[in-house]
Design a protein around this motif. Structure first.
Motif, PDB file in Angstrom:
ATOM      1  N   LYS A   1      42.280 -88.148 115.323  1.00  0.00           N
ATOM      2  CA  LYS A   1      43.045 -88.870 114.302  1.00  0.00           C
ATOM      3  C   LYS A   1      44.505 -88.403 114.292  1.00  0.00           C
ATOM      4  CE  LYS A   1      42.817 -89.922 109.372  1.00  0.00           C
ATOM      5  NZ  LYS A   1      42.072 -89.707 108.131  1.00  0.00           N
ATOM      6  N   PHE A   2      44.714 -87.094 114.412  1.00  0.00           N
ATOM      7  CA  PHE A   2      46.066 -86.551 114.418  1.00  0.00           C
ATOM      8  C   PHE A   2      46.860 -87.066 115.611  1.00  0.00           C
ATOM      9  CE2 PHE A   2      49.021 -83.377 116.050  1.00  0.00           C
ATOM     10  CZ  PHE A   2      49.928 -83.341 114.989  1.00  0.00           C
ATOM     11  N   ILE A   3      46.287 -86.994 116.797  1.00  0.00           N
ATOM     12  CA  ILE A   3      47.000 -87.433 117.999  1.00  0.00           C
ATOM     13  C   ILE A   3      47.319 -88.922 117.927  1.00  0.00           C
ATOM     14  CG2 ILE A   3      46.836 -87.726 120.510  1.00  0.00           C
ATOM     15  CD1 ILE A   3      45.299 -85.044 120.565  1.00  0.00           C
ATOM     16  N   LEU A   4      46.374 -89.707 117.437  1.00  0.00           N
ATOM     17  CA  LEU A   4      46.614 -91.150 117.322  1.00  0.00           C
ATOM     18  C   LEU A   4      47.669 -91.484 116.266  1.00  0.00           C
ATOM     19  CD1 LEU A   4      42.996 -92.537 117.737  1.00  0.00           C
ATOM     20  CD2 LEU A   4      44.885 -92.624 119.392  1.00  0.00           C
ATOM     21  N   SER A   5      47.912 -90.568 115.322  1.00  0.00           N
ATOM     22  CA  SER A   5      48.917 -90.815 114.292  1.00  0.00           C
ATOM     23  C   SER A   5      50.347 -90.549 114.788  1.00  0.00           C
ATOM     24  CB  SER A   5      48.645 -89.951 113.065  1.00  0.00           C
ATOM     25  OG  SER A   5      48.994 -88.601 113.316  1.00  0.00           O
ATOM     26  N   LEU A   6      50.463 -89.891 115.937  1.00  0.00           N
ATOM     27  CA  LEU A   6      51.776 -89.572 116.492  1.00  0.00           C
ATOM     28  C   LEU A   6      52.385 -90.792 117.174  1.00  0.00           C
ATOM     29  CD1 LEU A   6      50.868 -86.167 118.169  1.00  0.00           C
ATOM     30  CD2 LEU A   6      52.079 -86.496 115.999  1.00  0.00           C
ATOM     31  N   ASN A   7      53.706 -90.747 117.382  1.00  0.00           N
ATOM     32  CA  ASN A   7      54.334 -91.853 118.097  1.00  0.00           C
ATOM     33  C   ASN A   7      53.880 -91.823 119.559  1.00  0.00           C
ATOM     34  OD1 ASN A   7      56.224 -90.483 119.871  1.00  0.00           O
ATOM     35  ND2 ASN A   7      57.490 -90.077 118.087  1.00  0.00           N
ATOM     36  N   PRO A   8      53.998 -92.939 120.267  1.00  0.00           N
ATOM     37  CA  PRO A   8      53.465 -93.029 121.642  1.00  0.00           C
ATOM     38  C   PRO A   8      54.004 -91.968 122.605  1.00  0.00           C
ATOM     39  CG  PRO A   8      53.980 -95.208 120.820  1.00  0.00           C
ATOM     40  CD  PRO A   8      54.492 -94.229 119.793  1.00  0.00           C
TER      41      PRO A   8
ATOM     42  N   GLN B   1      52.013 -88.882 121.985  1.00  0.00           N
ATOM     43  CA  GLN B   1      50.643 -89.067 122.460  1.00  0.00           C
ATOM     44  C   GLN B   1      50.558 -88.824 123.963  1.00  0.00           C
ATOM     45  OE1 GLN B   1      48.856 -92.769 121.233  1.00  0.00           O
ATOM     46  NE2 GLN B   1      49.624 -92.554 119.148  1.00  0.00           N
ATOM     47  N   ILE B   2      51.524 -89.341 124.703  1.00  0.00           N
ATOM     48  CA  ILE B   2      51.554 -89.140 126.152  1.00  0.00           C
ATOM     49  C   ILE B   2      51.761 -87.661 126.469  1.00  0.00           C
ATOM     50  CG2 ILE B   2      52.906 -89.600 128.238  1.00  0.00           C
ATOM     51  CD1 ILE B   2      53.397 -92.436 127.019  1.00  0.00           C
ATOM     52  N   HIS B   3      52.635 -87.015 125.714  1.00  0.00           N
ATOM     53  CA  HIS B   3      52.896 -85.583 125.914  1.00  0.00           C
ATOM     54  C   HIS B   3      51.606 -84.775 125.713  1.00  0.00           C
ATOM     55  CE1 HIS B   3      55.693 -82.357 126.482  1.00  0.00           C
ATOM     56  NE2 HIS B   3      55.417 -81.800 125.320  1.00  0.00           N
ATOM     57  N   PHE B   4      50.862 -85.075 124.636  1.00  0.00           N
ATOM     58  CA  PHE B   4      49.585 -84.393 124.379  1.00  0.00           C
ATOM     59  C   PHE B   4      48.604 -84.650 125.516  1.00  0.00           C
ATOM     60  CE2 PHE B   4      50.534 -83.181 120.054  1.00  0.00           C
ATOM     61  CZ  PHE B   4      49.633 -82.162 119.815  1.00  0.00           C
ATOM     62  N   ARG B   5      48.486 -85.896 125.945  1.00  0.00           N
ATOM     63  CA  ARG B   5      47.534 -86.220 127.016  1.00  0.00           C
ATOM     64  C   ARG B   5      47.862 -85.467 128.301  1.00  0.00           C
ATOM     65  NH1 ARG B   5      47.803 -91.937 125.094  1.00  0.00           N
ATOM     66  NH2 ARG B   5      46.054 -92.089 123.668  1.00  0.00           N
ATOM     67  N   ASN B   6      49.150 -85.362 128.620  1.00  0.00           N
ATOM     68  CA  ASN B   6      49.546 -84.619 129.823  1.00  0.00           C
ATOM     69  C   ASN B   6      49.178 -83.147 129.708  1.00  0.00           C
ATOM     70  OD1 ASN B   6      50.577 -86.932 130.972  1.00  0.00           O
ATOM     71  ND2 ASN B   6      52.674 -86.528 130.304  1.00  0.00           N
ATOM     72  N   LYS B   7      49.408 -82.550 128.542  1.00  0.00           N
ATOM     73  CA  LYS B   7      49.061 -81.136 128.330  1.00  0.00           C
ATOM     74  C   LYS B   7      47.552 -80.934 128.423  1.00  0.00           C
ATOM     75  CE  LYS B   7      53.182 -79.493 127.328  1.00  0.00           C
ATOM     76  NZ  LYS B   7      53.836 -78.430 128.021  1.00  0.00           N
ATOM     77  N   LEU B   8      46.788 -81.866 127.852  1.00  0.00           N
ATOM     78  CA  LEU B   8      45.326 -81.749 127.889  1.00  0.00           C
ATOM     79  C   LEU B   8      44.803 -81.899 129.313  1.00  0.00           C
ATOM     80  CD1 LEU B   8      44.329 -83.681 124.652  1.00  0.00           C
ATOM     81  CD2 LEU B   8      44.322 -81.209 125.037  1.00  0.00           C
TER      82      LEU B   8
END
Length: 90
Positions: free
Chosen positions: A14-21, A24-31
């Protein structure tokens, strides 16, 4: 080197989806990087969490923090909580 599976708590999703796109891409790359070495990845800012027992770590993603537990035997990373720096440690 085996890759880890990532399991996500609904609060983190929910937190990641609440962020701007862009974030979200930055989080996905880190993960994606985290899947290859969740403890000592050279490109990531990872620290063990004190007072939470073994295998609990903090990943810094800009102004945000992600707390996760590593299950070595099952090759699983469980994302427990995420939020801004001031909120995630409460």
């Amino acid at each position: 080197m085996p890759t880890y599976k990532i399991k996500v708590h609904k609060q983190v999703k929910k937190f990641i989806l609440s962020l701007n796109p862009d974030w979200q891409i930055h989080f996905r790359n880190k993960l994606e990087d985290l899947r290859y070495d969740p403890i000592r990845h050279p490109k990531l800012d990872i620290n063990p969490m004190k007072g939470f027992g073994e295998s609990v770590y903090r990943l810094r993603v800009g102004q945000y923090r992600l707390i996760y537990r590593v299950y070595e035997q099952e090759l699983i990373i469980y994302l427990m909580t995420a939020g801004s720096r001031g909120d995630v440690y409460k």
